[in-house]
Design a protein around this motif. Structure first.
Motif, PDB file in Angstrom:
ATOM      1  N   ALA A  21       0.722  -1.149  -0.139  1.00 47.89           N
ATOM      2  CA  ALA A  21       0.015   0.182   0.044  1.00 47.89           C
ATOM      3  C   ALA A  21       0.853   1.296  -0.060  1.00 47.89           C
ATOM      4  O   ALA A  21       0.377   2.290  -0.520  1.00 47.89           O
ATOM      5  CB  ALA A  21      -1.059   0.114   1.284  1.00 47.89           C
ATOM      6  N   SER A  22       2.169   1.117   0.573  1.00 45.52           N
ATOM      7  CA  SER A  22       3.083   2.380   0.436  1.00 45.52           C
ATOM      8  C   SER A  22       3.572   2.802  -1.071  1.00 45.52           C
ATOM      9  O   SER A  22       4.066   3.917  -1.248  1.00 45.52           O
ATOM     10  CB  SER A  22       4.207   2.200   1.428  1.00 45.52           C
ATOM     11  N   ALA A  23       3.555   1.949  -2.027  1.00 39.14           N
ATOM     12  CA  ALA A  23       4.006   2.288  -3.116  1.00 39.14           C
ATOM     13  C   ALA A  23       2.835   2.980  -3.997  1.00 39.14           C
ATOM     14  O   ALA A  23       1.683   2.330  -3.775  1.00 39.14           O
ATOM     15  CB  ALA A  23       4.502   0.944  -3.801  1.00 39.14           C
ATOM     16  N   PRO A  24       3.013   3.764  -4.786  1.00 47.01           N
ATOM     17  CA  PRO A  24       2.056   4.233  -5.726  1.00 47.01           C
ATOM     18  C   PRO A  24       1.765   3.372  -6.863  1.00 47.01           C
ATOM     19  O   PRO A  24       2.505   2.369  -7.129  1.00 47.01           O
ATOM     20  CB  PRO A  24       2.629   5.421  -6.287  1.00 47.01           C
ATOM     21  N   ALA A  25       0.494   2.979  -7.152  1.00 41.13           N
ATOM     22  CA  ALA A  25      -0.012   2.112  -7.950  1.00 41.13           C
ATOM     23  C   ALA A  25       0.278   2.485  -9.121  1.00 41.13           C
ATOM     24  O   ALA A  25       0.200   3.690 -10.027  1.00 41.13           O
ATOM     25  CB  ALA A  25      -1.698   1.970  -7.842  1.00 41.13           C
ATOM     26  N   VAL A  26       0.620   1.380  -9.990  1.00 37.76           N
ATOM     27  CA  VAL A  26       1.112   1.567 -11.499  1.00 37.76           C
ATOM     28  C   VAL A  26      -0.057   0.866 -12.389  1.00 37.76           C
ATOM     29  O   VAL A  26      -0.250  -0.452 -11.840  1.00 37.76           O
ATOM     30  CB  VAL A  26       2.522   1.085 -11.981  1.00 37.76           C
ATOM     31  N   GLN A  27      -0.582   1.395 -13.415  1.00 37.74           N
ATOM     32  CA  GLN A  27      -1.598   0.610 -14.138  1.00 37.74           C
ATOM     33  C   GLN A  27      -0.675  -0.122 -15.180  1.00 37.74           C
ATOM     34  O   GLN A  27       0.397   0.196 -15.741  1.00 37.74           O
ATOM     35  CB  GLN A  27      -2.483   1.808 -15.052  1.00 37.74           C
ATOM     36  N   PRO A  28      -1.053  -1.447 -15.116  1.00 33.58           N
ATOM     37  CA  PRO A  28      -0.595  -2.264 -15.933  1.00 33.58           C
ATOM     38  C   PRO A  28      -0.779  -1.969 -17.526  1.00 33.58           C
ATOM     39  O   PRO A  28      -1.839  -1.621 -17.897  1.00 33.58           O
ATOM     40  CB  PRO A  28      -1.399  -3.772 -15.752  1.00 33.58           C
ATOM     41  N   GLN A  29       0.264  -2.238 -18.328  1.00 32.95           N
ATOM     42  CA  GLN A  29       0.186  -1.810 -19.252  1.00 32.95           C
ATOM     43  C   GLN A  29       0.512  -3.208 -20.352  1.00 32.95           C
ATOM     44  O   GLN A  29       1.672  -3.524 -20.472  1.00 32.95           O
ATOM     45  CB  GLN A  29       1.472  -0.706 -20.099  1.00 32.95           C
ATOM     46  N   THR A  30      -0.237  -3.554 -21.334  1.00 33.87           N
ATOM     47  CA  THR A  30      -0.087  -4.965 -22.051  1.00 33.87           C
ATOM     48  C   THR A  30       0.662  -4.431 -23.197  1.00 33.87           C
ATOM     49  O   THR A  30       0.460  -3.347 -23.863  1.00 33.87           O
ATOM     50  CB  THR A  30      -1.449  -5.668 -22.129  1.00 33.87           C
ATOM     51  N   LEU A  31       1.271  -5.488 -23.889  1.00 33.89           N
ATOM     52  CA  LEU A  31       1.925  -5.238 -25.108  1.00 33.89           C
ATOM     53  C   LEU A  31       1.243  -5.976 -26.258  1.00 33.89           C
ATOM     54  O   LEU A  31       0.537  -6.954 -25.881  1.00 33.89           O
ATOM     55  CB  LEU A  31       3.339  -5.965 -24.888  1.00 33.89           C
ATOM     56  N   PRO A  32       1.491  -5.553 -27.377  1.00 32.51           N
ATOM     57  CA  PRO A  32       0.705  -6.342 -28.556  1.00 32.51           C
ATOM     58  C   PRO A  32       1.326  -7.655 -28.735  1.00 32.51           C
ATOM     59  O   PRO A  32       2.385  -8.094 -28.173  1.00 32.51           O
ATOM     60  CB  PRO A  32       1.176  -5.483 -29.645  1.00 32.51           C
TER      61      PRO A  32
END
Length: 194
Positions: free
Chosen positions: A52-63
């Motif tokens: 919870a202490s780390a900022p959330a990063v949105q997953p980025q999928t690759l082609p």
């Protein structure tokens, strides 16, 4: 008097609606958890930080073409260059341990794993040491890609000094490696060996 309250109430309703965040996207592909049971970390190691202490990063999928087995080097460039790609393509459990004794690696949950340190600085591979405050002072790395069939590949790295033509003059310290395996039709980071 009542007419003045209506615009204020409307403004508050619009502001409240704008503050709502959309739902998170569907879970990104990950590899299945390792078959071996996790081992307890030695008492001398610091406790993992809370997710919870780390900022959330949105997953980025690759082609799909970036995930082909033969595209492992291009995949690694994407992985090293994007926190979103790392969020999407890190296994549920990363085995962290010694390059000399990988069987004794300890399991670290994806939510607690924050030790990937390779990045690109001024078009060169560098070790992103959190103790270094000036990005120009990051140690430069010599990388070697070692594919192991279509099922996994290893990126071995060592700190190095380079000449003006980008030839390795000398290496410093010992080698370390990141191991990627196939998972959900792409590559996922599964081991951190140093």
């Amino acid at each position: 008097m009542k007419l003045q309250l209506i615009p204020l109430a409307l403004l508050l309703a619009i502001a409240t609606a704008c503050d709502r965040t959309p739902s998170a996207p569907a879970a990104a592909p990950d590899a299945a958890p390792a078959q071996t049971a996790p081992q307890a970390a030695p008492a001398s190691e610091p406790a993992p930080t809370a997710a919870a202490s780390a900022p959330a990063v949105q997953p980025q999928t690759l082609p799909p073409e970036a995930c082909k087995p033969e595209a492992y080097a291009d995949f690694f460039n994407d992985y090293a260059g994007s926190p979103g790609v790392r969020a999407a393509y890190t296994a549920h459990t990363v085995r962290v341990g010694s390059l000399e004794q990988p069987a004794q690696a300890r399991a670290v949950a994806k939510a607690d794993y924050r030790d990937f340190r390779i990045g690109i600085v001024d078009s060169r591979w560098a070790y992103l040491d959190p103790a270094v405050t000036d990005p120009g002072a990051y140690p430069l790395l010599d990388l070697e890609f070692k594919p192991e069939g279509d099922k996994s590949f290893r990126v071995e790295y060592v700190q190095a000094e380079f000449d003006a033509d980008d030839n390795v003059v000398r290496t410093i310290g010992k080698r370390a490696a990141y191991v990627f395996e196939r998972g959900n039709d792409c590559w996922v980071l599964s081991q951190d060996l140093h």
